[in-house]
Design an enzyme around this catalytic site. Structure first.
Site, mmCIF file in Angstrom:
data_model
loop_
_atom_site.group_PDB
_atom_site.id
_atom_site.type_symbol
_atom_site.label_atom_id
_atom_site.label_comp_id
_atom_site.label_asym_id
_atom_site.label_seq_id
_atom_site.Cartn_x
_atom_site.Cartn_y
_atom_site.Cartn_z
ATOM 1 N N LYS A 162 0.943 -1.341 0.088
ATOM 2 C CA LYS A 162 0.035 0.033 0.051
ATOM 3 C C LYS A 162 0.868 1.307 -0.077
ATOM 4 C CE LYS A 162 -3.169 2.411 2.914
ATOM 5 N NZ LYS A 162 -4.260 2.449 4.255
ATOM 6 N N ASP A 181 -2.624 10.175 3.978
ATOM 7 C CA ASP A 181 -4.084 9.685 4.028
ATOM 8 C C ASP A 181 -4.984 10.608 4.945
ATOM 9 O OD1 ASP A 181 -6.475 8.516 4.174
ATOM 10 O OD2 ASP A 181 -5.867 6.619 5.480
ATOM 11 N N LYS A 240 -10.404 12.670 8.221
ATOM 12 C CA LYS A 240 -9.892 12.255 9.508
ATOM 13 C C LYS A 240 -9.881 13.221 10.600
ATOM 14 C CE LYS A 240 -6.851 8.523 8.259
ATOM 15 N NZ LYS A 240 -7.674 7.336 8.881
ATOM 16 N N ASP A 269 1.114 6.163 5.553
ATOM 17 C CA ASP A 269 0.308 5.242 5.038
ATOM 18 C C ASP A 269 1.053 4.566 3.935
ATOM 19 O OD1 ASP A 269 -1.888 3.950 5.560
ATOM 20 O OD2 ASP A 269 -3.168 5.571 4.526
ATOM 21 N N ASP A 321 -12.377 6.927 3.653
ATOM 22 C CA ASP A 321 -11.140 6.819 4.405
ATOM 23 C C ASP A 321 -10.524 5.120 4.420
ATOM 24 O OD1 ASP A 321 -9.008 7.276 6.310
ATOM 25 O OD2 ASP A 321 -10.205 7.668 8.013
ATOM 26 N N GLU A 342 -9.702 3.490 1.855
ATOM 27 C CA GLU A 342 -8.989 3.661 0.419
ATOM 28 C C GLU A 342 -7.958 2.746 0.295
ATOM 29 O OE1 GLU A 342 -7.800 5.421 3.086
ATOM 30 O OE2 GLU A 342 -5.630 4.788 3.094
ATOM 31 N N ARG A 397 -7.922 -0.273 0.956
ATOM 32 C CA ARG A 397 -8.312 -1.619 0.387
ATOM 33 C C ARG A 397 -8.619 -1.636 -1.416
ATOM 34 N NH1 ARG A 397 -12.956 -2.083 4.750
ATOM 35 N NH2 ARG A 397 -11.091 -0.908 5.690
HETATM 36 N N1 BES Z 1 -4.401 4.528 6.903
HETATM 37 C C1 BES Z 1 -5.668 3.879 7.736
HETATM 38 C C2 BES Z 1 -5.482 2.967 8.639
HETATM 39 C C3 BES Z 1 -4.338 3.527 9.648
HETATM 40 C C4 BES Z 1 -4.901 3.702 11.212
HETATM 41 C C5 BES Z 1 -2.965 3.051 9.763
HETATM 42 C C6 BES Z 1 -3.948 3.958 12.112
HETATM 43 C C7 BES Z 1 -2.242 3.480 10.640
HETATM 44 C C8 BES Z 1 -2.532 3.813 11.873
HETATM 45 C C9 BES Z 1 -6.601 3.475 6.896
HETATM 46 O O1 BES Z 1 -6.780 3.844 5.493
HETATM 47 C C10 BES Z 1 -7.868 3.821 7.559
HETATM 48 O O2 BES Z 1 -8.267 4.933 7.506
HETATM 49 N N2 BES Z 1 -8.684 3.040 7.875
HETATM 50 C C11 BES Z 1 -9.992 3.086 8.530
HETATM 51 C C12 BES Z 1 -11.324 1.951 7.768
HETATM 52 C C13 BES Z 1 -12.341 2.454 8.191
HETATM 53 C C14 BES Z 1 -13.065 3.816 7.681
HETATM 54 C C15 BES Z 1 -13.344 1.130 7.677
HETATM 55 C C16 BES Z 1 -9.960 2.797 9.731
HETATM 56 O O3 BES Z 1 -9.203 1.923 10.317
HETATM 57 O O4 BES Z 1 -10.559 3.341 10.842
HETATM 58 ZN ZN ZN Z 2 -5.232 4.761 4.795
HETATM 59 MN MN MN Z 3 -7.773 5.656 5.497
#
Ligand code: BES
Ligand code: ZN
Ligand code: MN
Length: 494
Positions: free
Chosen positions: A262, A267, A274, A285, A344, A346, A348
């Site tokens: 990835k 992000d 966020k 990220d 968010d 993104e 996947r």
């Molecule tokens: N990049 C984030 C996940 C992340 C969180 C990485 C903390 C490193 C530290 C990812 O893109 C994300 O935002 N995931 C969301 C998914 C949700 C919206 C289904 C999450 O984990 O909140």
């Molecule tokens: Zn992310």
């Molecule tokens: Mn995200």
């Protein structure tokens, strides 16, 4: 830092600093030798419990001419019976950090001589190199106070071992090149490491190692139909890209191991933005892509006898008038349609196109690494990466590699039931479900795009970055993934 091997005995070896290991429950021969030379100083420190040999402690002494070494660094190894590779790596990393604070740039280590395990020299070399890392490129003040390690000498027990041990140390140095590349890429800020920067880094990596590199730009992604990747990149000025690196070290027709990383260089969450606090960490990220680049570099330097392909979908996730929005439907490369319920989620999306794309290489194994979910951090904290997959043999091999390398992984289940909440009313899938089981749902989503490949997914959201200094990982980027994957690839050969 240069690495050298020497056959001289620790008590006769001249060096700015000699590093020796000390046990809590035993005073070994080297300890006693140093103690005698220093007229009982070490025994005193131990008797008075000023230095007990507990893990993650150290003590620097001046020898005042009583030993050829100018200084002696005692490093705690804990109880003799608990000594293993991870403890050795930690002790070696601790030693590096102690030497850095004392500004001793060249040293010799006898740490591995405290351990009879076959790969103790490697553990010490890797731990010392990893512990020596710092990233201060963006500091402009007090440049004259900068510190850089110069040389590490590893002392070996017999002259006869020198050539063999030198080759082992050289292997560690090559592995370290990959880890350092991964750490640097993650350490740089998001205004420097953009999708374009990653593409350039991949080209340069290919150039210096003789790999093939192809970067697919937006128009080609359009033609291919990578609309999930394009959708995520829509809100950013800097266009998304797909980077493909190929290393041919194996038989011409040998099926490759394909790594997918990835590469979200920042992000923000996009339109589903966020919260502000902590958002700066989202420059990390792209740690999955950094792990892939670092592994490609190390694999090439180590001349591993296999074919390896690295695929990096990269984009910035930003809110903008052109950005993709909740409610949008994207048609992914595989033809599967995806309703966006949260911009968010993104990672996947860019991965699903890359995983489908990876099928064209007929992978012997397909492994993706991603800072994919906050839920994984909730589940495992910062001590292990999440591991899921559709092939238990591959998962088990990665578990073994995790144990060996010190990069721990923990398997989560991937039962079909987890997919129930991922179906959309309007499209085939939605990109985000409810928060419960978030890491597994994300992995379930990815699984829909891997075809019949043997596939494993590593969620490194909790392990790519450390808020605290660890024995061989200073605060910040850890370079997670490189050691694990190189260990896995080396094990595959046997
Ligand atoms: N990049 C984030 C996940 C992340 C969180 C990485 C903390 C490193 C530290 C990812 O893109 C994300 O935002 N995931 C969301 C998914 C949700 C919206 C289904 C999450 O984990 O909140
Ligand atoms: Zn992310
Ligand atoms: Mn995200």
């Amino acid at each position: 830092m240069k690495i050298d091997i020497s056959g001289s005995t620790p008590l006769e070896h001249a060096t700015p600093a000699l590093v020796i290991g000390c046990f809590e429950d035993e005073r070994d021969e080297l300890f006693q030798g140093c103690d005698a030379a220093l007229q009982g100083c070490l025994g005193r420190l131990a008797d008075s419990r000023e230095f007990t040999g507990r893990p993650s402690t150290s003590r620097l002494l001046h020898t005042l001419g009583k030993l050829p070494a100018e200084r002696l660094l005692l490093v705690g190894l804990g109880k003799r019976g608990d000594l293993g590779y991870e403890r050795l790596r930690q002790a070696a990393g601790n030693a590096s950090q102690a030497l850095r604070s004392a500004r001793v740039s060249s040293f010799s280590s006898a740490l591995h001589l405290s351990c009879t395990l076959p790969k103790s020299l490697e553990a010490v070399a890797v731990g010392a190199l990893m512990g020596s890392y710092s990233f201060d490129l963006y500091k402009t003040k007090e440049k004259e106070l900068r510190f850089a390690f110069q040389a590490m000498t590893l002392l070996v027990a017999s002259e006869a071992d020198i050539e063999k041990e030198r080759a082992r140390a050289e292997r560690c140095r090559r592995l370290w090149e990959g880890i350092r590349l991964a750490r640097d890429l993650v350490s740089h800020p998001g205004n420097v490491v953009t999708p374009g920067y990653l593409a350039q880094a991949a080209r340069e990596l290919a150039g210096r190692n003789g790999l093939e590199c192809r970067v697919y730009e937006s128009d080609e992604l359009e033609q291919l139909g990578m609309n999930a990747l394009l959708g995520v990149g829509r809100g950013a000025e800097e266009p998304p890209r797909l980077i493909v690196l190929q290393y041919h070290g194996g038989a011409a027709k040998g099926r490759p191991v394909v790594l997918v990383g990835k590469g979200i260089t920042f992000d923000s969450g996009g339109i589903s933005i966020k919260p502000g606090p902590g958002m700066e960490e989202m420059k990390t990220d792209m740690a999955g892509s950094a792990a892939v680049l670092g592994t490609m570099e190390a694999a090439a330097l180590l001349q591993l006898p296999l074919n390896l392909i690295g695929i990096i979908p990269t984009a910035e996730n930003m809110p903008d008038g052109k950005a993709f929005k909740p409610g949008d439907v994207l048609t992914s490369l595989s033809g599967t349609t995806i309703e966006i319920t949260n911009t968010d989620a993104e990672g996947r999306l860019i991965l699903c196109d890359a995983l489908h794309f990876a099928q064209r290489y007929k992978p012997a194994a397909l492994i993706d690494l991603a800072t994919l979910t906050g839920a994984c951090v909730i589940a495992l904290g910062h001590e292990a990466s999440g591991l899921l997959g559709n092939d238990q043999r591959l998962v088990d091999a990665l578990k073994r590699a995790g144990e060996e390398s010190g990069e721990r992984v923990w398997q989560l289940p991937l039962w079909e039931e987890y997919g129930e909440g991922m179906k959309s009313d309007i499209a085939d899938l939605k990109n985000a479900g409810s928060r419960d089981g978030g890491s597994i749902k994300a992995a379930w989503f990815l699984k829909q795009f891997v075809g019949d490949s043997r596939w494993a997914h590593l969620d490194i959201a909790g392990t790519a970055w450390s808020d605290k200094a660890r024995p061989y990982s200073p605060r910040g980027a850890t370079g997670v993934g490189v050691r694990l994957l190189i260990e896995y690839l080396e094990q595959r050969q046997q």
